[in-house]
Structures are given as structure tokens and as C-alpha cells.
Design a protein around this motif. Structure first.
Motif, mmCIF file in Angstrom:
data_model
loop_
_atom_site.group_PDB
_atom_site.id
_atom_site.type_symbol
_atom_site.label_atom_id
_atom_site.label_comp_id
_atom_site.label_asym_id
_atom_site.label_seq_id
_atom_site.Cartn_x
_atom_site.Cartn_y
_atom_site.Cartn_z
ATOM 1 N N ASN A 1 0.862 -1.175 0.000
ATOM 2 C CA ASN A 1 0.000 0.000 0.000
ATOM 3 C C ASN A 1 0.898 1.224 0.000
ATOM 4 O O ASN A 1 1.494 1.548 1.030
ATOM 5 C CB ASN A 1 -0.931 0.010 1.215
ATOM 6 N N PRO A 2 1.002 1.925 -1.124
ATOM 7 C CA PRO A 2 1.920 3.064 -1.187
ATOM 8 C C PRO A 2 1.586 4.174 -0.193
ATOM 9 O O PRO A 2 2.427 5.021 0.091
ATOM 10 C CB PRO A 2 1.826 3.537 -2.638
ATOM 11 N N ALA A 3 0.376 4.182 0.375
ATOM 12 C CA ALA A 3 0.042 5.168 1.404
ATOM 13 C C ALA A 3 0.915 4.980 2.636
ATOM 14 O O ALA A 3 1.146 5.921 3.390
ATOM 15 C CB ALA A 3 -1.438 5.063 1.782
ATOM 16 N N GLY A 4 1.434 3.788 2.847
ATOM 17 C CA GLY A 4 2.299 3.514 3.977
ATOM 18 C C GLY A 4 3.623 4.268 3.931
ATOM 19 O O GLY A 4 4.327 4.366 4.936
ATOM 20 N N LEU A 5 3.973 4.834 2.774
ATOM 21 C CA LEU A 5 5.204 5.609 2.669
ATOM 22 C C LEU A 5 5.160 6.868 3.527
ATOM 23 O O LEU A 5 6.194 7.410 3.895
ATOM 24 C CB LEU A 5 5.468 5.999 1.211
ATOM 25 N N SER A 6 3.959 7.351 3.852
ATOM 26 C CA SER A 6 3.843 8.583 4.641
ATOM 27 C C SER A 6 3.266 8.339 6.031
ATOM 28 O O SER A 6 2.859 9.275 6.707
ATOM 29 C CB SER A 6 2.965 9.589 3.894
ATOM 30 N N ALA A 7 3.224 7.104 6.467
ATOM 31 C CA ALA A 7 2.524 6.757 7.708
ATOM 32 C C ALA A 7 3.247 7.196 8.973
ATOM 33 O O ALA A 7 2.648 7.216 10.036
ATOM 34 C CB ALA A 7 2.268 5.256 7.753
ATOM 35 N N TYR A 8 4.513 7.558 8.886
ATOM 36 C CA TYR A 8 5.262 7.890 10.091
ATOM 37 C C TYR A 8 5.769 9.321 10.041
ATOM 38 O O TYR A 8 6.189 9.803 9.003
ATOM 39 C CB TYR A 8 6.429 6.916 10.276
ATOM 40 N N ASN A 9 5.738 9.979 11.162
ATOM 41 C CA ASN A 9 6.165 11.368 11.274
ATOM 42 C C ASN A 9 7.647 11.411 11.635
ATOM 43 O O ASN A 9 8.029 11.798 12.733
ATOM 44 C CB ASN A 9 5.323 12.094 12.324
ATOM 45 N N SER A 10 8.484 10.982 10.712
ATOM 46 C CA SER A 10 9.921 10.951 10.970
ATOM 47 C C SER A 10 10.668 11.419 9.730
ATOM 48 O O SER A 10 10.139 11.393 8.620
ATOM 49 C CB SER A 10 10.366 9.536 11.341
ATOM 50 N N SER B 1 -6.970 0.116 12.437
ATOM 51 C CA SER B 1 -6.510 0.738 11.201
ATOM 52 C C SER B 1 -7.133 -0.029 10.041
ATOM 53 O O SER B 1 -7.518 -1.189 10.173
ATOM 54 C CB SER B 1 -4.981 0.732 11.110
ATOM 55 N N TRP B 2 -7.273 0.651 8.918
ATOM 56 C CA TRP B 2 -7.791 -0.004 7.723
ATOM 57 C C TRP B 2 -7.116 0.588 6.498
ATOM 58 O O TRP B 2 -6.573 1.691 6.543
ATOM 59 C CB TRP B 2 -9.314 0.085 7.605
ATOM 60 N N GLY B 3 -7.131 -0.167 5.428
ATOM 61 C CA GLY B 3 -6.540 0.290 4.180
ATOM 62 C C GLY B 3 -7.284 -0.273 2.991
ATOM 63 O O GLY B 3 -7.914 -1.333 3.077
ATOM 64 N N ILE B 4 -7.234 0.465 1.903
ATOM 65 C CA ILE B 4 -7.809 0.023 0.630
ATOM 66 C C ILE B 4 -6.772 0.301 -0.449
ATOM 67 O O ILE B 4 -6.200 1.392 -0.495
ATOM 68 C CB ILE B 4 -9.120 0.767 0.303
ATOM 69 N N VAL B 5 -6.533 -0.686 -1.294
ATOM 70 C CA VAL B 5 -5.583 -0.542 -2.388
ATOM 71 C C VAL B 5 -6.262 -0.969 -3.687
ATOM 72 O O VAL B 5 -6.924 -2.014 -3.726
ATOM 73 C CB VAL B 5 -4.322 -1.412 -2.159
ATOM 74 N N ALA B 6 -6.100 -0.161 -4.711
ATOM 75 C CA ALA B 6 -6.565 -0.514 -6.057
ATOM 76 C C ALA B 6 -5.331 -0.567 -6.947
ATOM 77 O O ALA B 6 -4.643 0.444 -7.125
ATOM 78 C CB ALA B 6 -7.570 0.500 -6.573
ATOM 79 N N GLY B 7 -5.021 -1.739 -7.450
ATOM 80 C CA GLY B 7 -3.824 -1.931 -8.262
ATOM 81 C C GLY B 7 -4.159 -2.243 -9.703
ATOM 82 O O GLY B 7 -5.268 -2.664 -10.026
ATOM 83 N N ASN B 8 -3.176 -2.026 -10.566
ATOM 84 C CA ASN B 8 -3.344 -2.257 -12.002
ATOM 85 C C ASN B 8 -4.504 -1.418 -12.542
ATOM 86 O O ASN B 8 -5.334 -1.894 -13.307
ATOM 87 C CB ASN B 8 -3.550 -3.749 -12.286
ATOM 88 N N LEU B 9 -4.566 -0.159 -12.128
ATOM 89 C CA LEU B 9 -5.672 0.718 -12.529
ATOM 90 C C LEU B 9 -5.770 0.909 -14.035
ATOM 91 O O LEU B 9 -6.856 1.115 -14.565
ATOM 92 C CB LEU B 9 -5.531 2.086 -11.850
#
Length: 182
Positions: free
Chosen positions: A7-16, A108-116
Motif C-alpha cells: 500500500n503506497p500510502a504507507g510511505l507517509s505513515a510515520y512522522n519521521s 486501522s484499515w486500508g484500501i488498495v486498487a492496483g493495475n488501474l
């Protein structure tokens, strides 16, 4: 950097603030698989280049960006292409987007749409891939995480999805014990 695939949203999940260089040593050579991740204040960008260990003729690239959209929701996108591979995959390109929501310490929850872009395989458009995920931390911190994923394509009904169940236990910082059942 592995968030690029899940889930590319995880790239911004941490405040570091951070910078990571990934260089794998394999078969007497460095940098057959390499990557780079940079993050600052809940913005993250990453890049990976892979030569597949099971088939050295496959060359895969992926880039992504994750952005915080408030205090507990993240959005991300990635672009993946196979520059060299078997004819079925050669030149294939895929767009992926994801959302990640961390509501407090427990859920926590996540949704991923791949191969758009529904890349072509053997002349036919492939299906968009969907992943719905939920995670629960019964102790309110990252010591124990229980999660479930539902994987399906756009032509699959939810009741026919492939389900994967995960558990991760962190008894000590830096030590992870995890497993999954599908």
C-alpha cells in the motif's frame, strides 16, 4: 520501501525524517536489487529496482509517493513497470493507489486498487486488483497486531475473495514474530 508493493500510502505513515538506501548482495554482486526511500514529516517517496531471483531475465522498476492527508489518513500512489521479462509481462506497466487510516491506537484499515490502467496480458486487458485490509491492536500499541485482508479483482464478488489473516508480535523493539494464513 516495501510499502510500494502493499500500500503506497504507507510511505507517509510515520512522522519521521529519514533516508534509506537498499542494496542487496547476491551472486557475488551488489545492487542487483536496489532501492531508495526518503521521508520527512509524513511525506515519503521511494524507488526500487529488482532483478528477480527466480528468473534473472526479469527486470522490474517501481516508484511511489505517499502523503498525509490529516492527522490519521494517508494517501499514496505508485507506478510499476517491467522493462524486461517473459513476453507475457515484457513492457507491462501498472498504476496503484492506496489509502491508509489509523484511527487511534486500536484500529486501522486500508484500501488498495492496483493495475488501474488494466495492462494487457496476451492481448487482453487484465483486471483491476483490489485489497481491503483491517488491523486491530488489542493492547493499544504495536506489541500485538491482528489483521485480515480480502483480495479480489473487479469481476470477483466479495464473498468469493481470497482472505489472508495475519498476526504480528513484537516482544522487544526490533524483534518481530509474524505469520499469516491464507
Amino acid at each position: 520501501a516495501e510499502a510500494l508493493w502493499n500500500n503506497p500510502a504507507g510511505l507517509s505513515a510515520y512522522n519521521s525524517d529519514g533516508f534509506h538506501l537498499i542494496a542487496e548482495y547476491r551472486d557475488g554482486d551488489w545492487f542487483k536489487r536496489k532501492g531508495l526511500l526518503a521521508s520527512r514529516k509524513r511525506i515519503g517517496a521511494a524507488y526500487r529496482s529488482l532483478s528477480q531471483p527466480f528468473d534473472s531475465t526479469v527486470k522490474e522498476w517501481i516508484v511511489g509517493l505517499g502523503l498525509a492527508m490529516g492527522s490519521s489518513i494517508d494517501f499514496g500512489a505508485s507506478y510499476r513497470w517491467i522493462s524486461k521479462g517473459p513476453s507475457m509481462y515484457d513492457g507491462q506497466k501498472q498504476w496503484t493507489i492506496g489509502v491508509l487510516r489509523r484511527a487511534g491506537n486500536y484500529f486501522s484499515w486500508g484500501i488498495v486498487a492496483g493495475n488501474l490502467n488494466r495492462s494487457r496480458i496476451n492481448g487482453e486487458h487484465s483486471e483491476t486488483e483490489l485489497r481491503y485490509s483491517i488491523g486491530y491492536r488489542p493492547l493499544g500499541k504495536t506489541t500485538l497486531t491482528l489483521a485480515a485482508d480480502a483480495l479480489l479483482s473487479t469481476k470477483t464478488r466479495f464473498k468469493n475473495a481470497e482472505f489472508v489473516y495475519h498476526a504480528e508480535y513484537t516482544p522487544k523493539a526490533g524483534l518481530y514474530v509474524n505469520g499469516s494464513i491464507d
